[in-house]
Each structure stands twice: as C-alpha cells, then as structure tokens.
Design a protein around this motif. Sequence first.
Motif, mmCIF file in Angstrom:
data_model
loop_
_atom_site.group_PDB
_atom_site.id
_atom_site.type_symbol
_atom_site.label_atom_id
_atom_site.label_comp_id
_atom_site.label_asym_id
_atom_site.label_seq_id
_atom_site.Cartn_x
_atom_site.Cartn_y
_atom_site.Cartn_z
ATOM 1 N N GLY A 149 0.816 -1.216 0.000
ATOM 2 C CA GLY A 149 0.000 0.000 0.000
ATOM 3 C C GLY A 149 0.846 1.259 0.000
ATOM 4 O O GLY A 149 2.062 1.220 0.213
ATOM 5 N N THR A 150 0.208 2.365 -0.231
ATOM 6 C CA THR A 150 0.939 3.630 -0.331
ATOM 7 C C THR A 150 1.378 4.165 1.019
ATOM 8 O O THR A 150 2.227 5.048 1.072
ATOM 9 C CB THR A 150 0.084 4.711 -1.021
ATOM 10 N N ASP A 151 0.826 3.637 2.107
ATOM 11 C CA ASP A 151 1.206 4.159 3.417
ATOM 12 C C ASP A 151 2.439 3.465 3.993
ATOM 13 O O ASP A 151 2.871 3.781 5.090
ATOM 14 C CB ASP A 151 0.042 4.077 4.398
ATOM 15 N N ARG A 152 3.035 2.544 3.204
ATOM 16 C CA ARG A 152 4.254 1.877 3.673
ATOM 17 C C ARG A 152 5.362 2.912 3.814
ATOM 18 O O ARG A 152 5.643 3.682 2.894
ATOM 19 C CB ARG A 152 4.700 0.810 2.681
ATOM 20 N N PRO A 153 6.049 2.934 4.942
ATOM 21 C CA PRO A 153 7.181 3.853 5.062
ATOM 22 C C PRO A 153 8.312 3.424 4.131
ATOM 23 O O PRO A 153 8.506 2.240 3.877
ATOM 24 C CB PRO A 153 7.597 3.727 6.535
ATOM 25 N N HIS A 206 12.620 0.082 -1.365
ATOM 26 C CA HIS A 206 11.393 0.854 -1.250
ATOM 27 C C HIS A 206 11.493 2.148 -2.066
ATOM 28 O O HIS A 206 10.534 2.554 -2.734
ATOM 29 C CB HIS A 206 11.091 1.211 0.206
ATOM 30 N N ARG A 246 7.117 8.829 -8.056
ATOM 31 C CA ARG A 246 6.096 9.210 -7.082
ATOM 32 C C ARG A 246 6.503 10.469 -6.330
ATOM 33 O O ARG A 246 7.691 10.775 -6.173
ATOM 34 C CB ARG A 246 5.870 8.084 -6.055
ATOM 35 N N THR A 271 9.880 17.723 0.190
ATOM 36 C CA THR A 271 8.833 17.075 -0.599
ATOM 37 C C THR A 271 9.144 17.312 -2.068
ATOM 38 O O THR A 271 9.422 18.445 -2.471
ATOM 39 C CB THR A 271 7.442 17.645 -0.261
ATOM 40 N N SER A 301 13.242 9.309 7.590
ATOM 41 C CA SER A 301 12.040 8.560 7.225
ATOM 42 C C SER A 301 11.511 9.129 5.920
ATOM 43 O O SER A 301 11.817 10.253 5.539
ATOM 44 C CB SER A 301 10.973 8.643 8.318
ATOM 45 N N ARG A 349 7.950 8.804 3.013
ATOM 46 C CA ARG A 349 6.637 8.251 2.701
ATOM 47 C C ARG A 349 6.185 8.783 1.349
ATOM 48 O O ARG A 349 6.609 9.853 0.910
ATOM 49 C CB ARG A 349 5.610 8.582 3.772
ATOM 50 N N VAL A 401 3.495 10.487 -0.964
ATOM 51 C CA VAL A 401 2.378 11.408 -0.833
ATOM 52 C C VAL A 401 1.320 10.962 -1.832
ATOM 53 O O VAL A 401 1.599 10.856 -3.031
ATOM 54 C CB VAL A 401 2.813 12.867 -1.117
ATOM 55 N N VAL A 402 0.136 10.686 -1.334
ATOM 56 C CA VAL A 402 -0.942 10.216 -2.206
ATOM 57 C C VAL A 402 -1.408 11.373 -3.078
ATOM 58 O O VAL A 402 -1.721 12.454 -2.589
ATOM 59 C CB VAL A 402 -2.112 9.655 -1.378
#
Length: 155
Positions: free
Chosen positions: A84-88, A94, A101, A113, A142, A144, A146-147
């Motif tokens: 899923g997109t919320d995987r760190p 990764h 993205r 960002t 970290s 992530r 961004v959707v």
Amino acid sequence: MDISSRITELAAPAAQAAGLVVEAVDVTAAGKRSRVFVTVDLPETETGSADLDRIAEAARLIGAALDEADVPSTPYVLEVSTPGTDRPLTERRHFLRARTRLVELRLDEGTVTGRLRDLDGDAVVIDVEGEERRLELGQIRSGRIVVELKRLGEE
C-alpha cells in the motif's frame, strides 16, 4: 526455522512465478486457525502498482505451495496483499519502487517534498519544484509516498 521463515521460503518462488516478490510474512492466531498474511510487491526494477490479476495468481501459487508442503500443518486462512501507499520508505528497494512518485522525506534538518526521479548509488535524486537534489540514503530519517489524486503524465 520459525513458521514465518518457512512460509517465506515456500512463498518466494511462487510469488516470483507471478512476477512479484515477497516483502513480508506475518502469521497470527485467528481462533482455531492461523492467519497467514503475505505481503507481495513488484520487483524493485518496476514502477507502478501490482495489478489484481498478478496478486490473485501469486495467492493461488502461494496457497498451492503451502498446501503441498503442509505448512502450516494446522488450518489457516491465507491473505495476500501489497504494502500500500502508506508503507514507510525505509530500505533502498522501497525508494526504487517509489520512482516517479511524490515523496516526503524527513531529514535531520527538516522535511523535503518532491518527485523521486531515480537512485544513483546510495543517493536519491529528487525534483523539488524544478530543482534536482541528491540526498544520501543515510541522510533520510524517514520517507513516505504522498498520495496524489492526479498522477504524473495524467491530465
């Protein structure tokens, strides 16, 4: 060898036959059965998302491999999914999968960002408002995805 490791050993070739890789295996008790949750993803050389047909094929092949080896030896429910997109974003692979993205990266000196363009050795190449920046993986605390409701190249 613990049960998760044994399942990973059996699931990896089955997932590979479907064009996917095993990211993680989690086995938990679920009443009288076990819940076997296998996370699969595209290989690090591919971008995009695994389609449902590939995931279904991986689930079928993984289930057959587990049944043939009688692992686990008690009744179980198999679930196969993607991270899923919320995987760190924590490992090099990764970041490779997140190419193209929009990502948010937390560094010691703040947050960046931008669009992840590529990896060059142990550095990510990111486009921040039209300016290319290179950040060593060791600098990133970290990360992530961004959707986005509208992806790059879509109108």
